[in-house]
Scaffold this active site. Structure first.
Site, PDB file in Angstrom:
ATOM      1  N   SER A   1     -16.010 -21.977  15.756  1.00 23.76           N
ATOM      2  CA  SER A   1     -15.719 -22.805  16.917  1.00 23.76           C
ATOM      3  C   SER A   1     -16.836 -22.672  17.957  1.00 23.76           C
ATOM      4  O   SER A   1     -18.007 -22.790  17.622  1.00 23.76           O
ATOM      5  CB  SER A   1     -14.342 -22.423  17.488  1.00 23.76           C
TER       6      SER A   1
ATOM      7  N   ASP B   1     -11.357 -26.969  12.595  1.00 18.53           N
ATOM      8  CA  ASP B   1     -11.921 -25.851  13.345  1.00 18.53           C
ATOM      9  C   ASP B   1     -11.935 -24.562  12.520  1.00 18.53           C
ATOM     10  O   ASP B   1     -10.950 -24.204  11.874  1.00 18.53           O
ATOM     11  CB  ASP B   1     -11.083 -25.640  14.618  1.00 18.53           C
TER      12      ASP B   1
END
Length: 399
Positions: A123, A264
Site C-alpha cells: 500500500s 491492496d
C-alpha cells in the site's frame, strides 16, 4: 519509542539469514503441520527375579564426598556493530500515516555507513519503498531523500495531487465511509485516464528499479481470485504494480496485471515480513509500523468502527508473521535481529486520527516524529543502550 522484537542472536554477528539460516527459517515456520511426532515408547522385556547374592564381609571404607561446581561460561556481549552496516526494511502501509516512515527513512539516509539491502512494502508503504529504491539507484542517498521529500511536499501543497491520491487508492479500505462507492475510479473517470498512474510515473523511474545498484524490492498485492499475497520484485514492478498495491477495493477498481486482478497489498501482508526475513542477505531487519495496533477507545459511530476495523485488519497478518519469526528465530535462525519502530509509540492519539487526513500540520508532525524515532533507534545500540554518538541532528527544513 522503538521496540526490539527479537533481540537475541548468536555471537557470530556476520552470519546472514540468506544461507543456511534462511533455509532453516523457511522450513521452521511451518510449525503446525511439520512438527515431528514424539517417538513411540519402547517396551522392555520382563526378566525373571534373580536371587540376591550372599553378603561378603568388607573392611570399612572411608568415603570423602567432594562437591565441585562446573565453571559457567560468561555471557559474551554482542559483537555486531551498531548501527548495523547493512539493513533490510519492511514498510507498512497506512495512508497518510506513511509520512511517519518518510521521516524514519530520511533520518536513516543521513547515516553514510548504513547500506540498504532489501525493502518490502504494501500500500502506501510500497510507494515509500519505490521512491527510496529509485532514488538510491539514480542519485544515491541524496537522490532518495529528494524523491521522498518531493512526493510528500507535493501531497501537502498541490490540491490536485491531494485529490487524486484520495481517489486513486492512497487511502485504506475504510475510506468507503468517507467517500462512498460512487468515487470508484472506473465511474469517476469513464475514459480510464488514471491521474495516479501519471503521478507515479513522474516520481518513479521504473526502469531504474532494474539497475544492479538498486536495492531488492518486494512489493505486495492481493490476488482477488484466491486471496493470496503476490510479491512483485524489481524486474516485474511497473506503474500497474504500484497501483495494485495501493488499491482499496471500495474506492478504486481492481488493477489487472497479466490477466490477473489485484487489490491492496495490505490485505495479505502489511508489509511482507516473513518472506523478507527468508530472502534478506543481512541479519538486521527493521520494521516501520505506521498503523496503530492499540486503542483503548471503544468505537461507536460508523466511521470510528470502520477505522478501528481497518487498523485491526492491517495488523492481523503482520502479528502472525512476527510470531512465526520469533518462533523460528528461537529454533532455527538465531542470527536474525528484528527491530520495530512504531508510529503509535511516538504520536499520541494516532489511533483516533484518520489515515486520509491530508492536513499539512498533521503530515509534518508525522514526518518530524519519524525522524525523532529513527534517531532514538540509532542511539539505542544493539542491546537497547545508548552508545556515545554525536548530538541529535536537526530536522532539515521542508521545501
Amino acid at each position: 519509542m522503538s521496540e526490539k522484537i527479537v533481540g537475541t542472536h548468536d555471537g557470530g554477528g556476520s552470519v546472514g539469514v540468506s544461507g543456511t539460516a534462511a533455509s532453516r527459517l523457511l522450513s521452521a515456520t511451518n510449525i503446525w503441520s511439520d512438527a515431528p511426532s514424539p517417538p513411540a515408547p519402547k517396551v522392555l522385556p520382563v526378566l525373571p527375579p534373580v536371587s540376591p547374592p550372599e553378603p561378603i564381609a568388607k573392611a570399612p571404607v572411608t568415603v570423602e564426598v567432594v562437591t565441585t561446581v562446573a565453571p559457567v561460561a560468561p555471557v559474551q556481549p554482542h559483537s555486531r556493530q551498531w548501527p548495523p552496516r547493512k539493513l533490510s526494511l519492511a514498510l507498512q502501509g497506512g495512508g497518510t500515516f506513511a509520512a511517519f516512515s518518510w521521516g524514519v527513512l530520511e533520518r536513516l539516509l543521513e547515516e553514510p555507513d548504513i547500506a540498504i539491502d532489501t525493502i518490502s512494502g504494501a500500500s502506501a508503504g510500497a510507494i515509500n519503498a519505490l521512491l527510496l529504491a529509485c532514488g538510491l539507484a539514480e542519485g544515491g542517498r541524496e537522490g532518495a531523500r529528494s524523491r521522498l521529500n518531493r512526493f510528500w511536499v507535493r501531497l501537502m501543497h498541490e490540491a490536485s495531487f491531494r485529490s487524486l491520491m484520495l481517489i486513486g487508492g492512497f487511502s485504506p479500505a475504510g475510506s468507503s465511509v468517507a467517500f462512498g462507492p460512487t468515487l470508484r475510479s472506473g465511474q469517476f473517470d469513464p475514459f480510464d485516464l488514471d491521474p495516479l498512474r501519471q503521478a507515479l510515473s513522474r516520481d518513479i523511474d521504473f526502469a531504474a528499479l532494474r539497475d544492479a545498484s538498486c536495492p531488492k524490492l518486494m512489493i505486495a498485492a492481493t490476488r482477488i481470485r484466491d486471496g493470496q499475497q503476490q510479491i512483485f520484485r524489481n524486474d516485474a514492478i511497473t506503474a500497474d504494480v504500484a497501483l495494485a498495491s495501493t488499491c482499496p477495493p471500495l474506492v478504486h477498481c481492481a488493477v489487472e496485471i497479466d490477466g490477473e486482478a489485484y487489490w491492496d497489498g495490505g490485505f495479505g501482508g502489511n508489509p511482507p515480513l516473513l518472506r523478507l526475513a527468508q530472502e534478506t542477505t543481512t541479519p538486521d531487519v527493521l520494521l516501520i509500523q505506521v498503523t496503530p495496533a492499540r486503542d483503548s477507545y471503544v468505537p461507536i459511530t460508523l466511521a470510528a468502527i470502520d477505522r478501528r476495523l481497518d487498523q485491526i485488519a492491517a495488523n492481523a497478518a503482520l502479528n502472525a508473521e512476527i510470531a512465526a519469526i520469533e518462533w523460528a528465530q528461537a529454533h532455527a535462525a538465531p542470527s536474525l535481529r528484528l527491530s520495530r519502530i512504531a508510529a503509535e509509540d511516538s504520536v499520541e492519539g494516532l489511533a483516533q486520527r484518520s489515515s486520509t487526513d491530508l492536513g499539512r500540520g498533521f503530515i509534518r508532525a508525522l514526518h518530524r516524529s519519524g525522524r525523532e524515532a529513527a534517531e532514538r533507534w540509532l542511539r539505542q545500540g544493539a542491546n537497547g543502550k545508548a552508545p556515545a554518538r554525536d548530538a541529535v541532528r536537526r530536522e532539515p527544513a521542508l521545501a
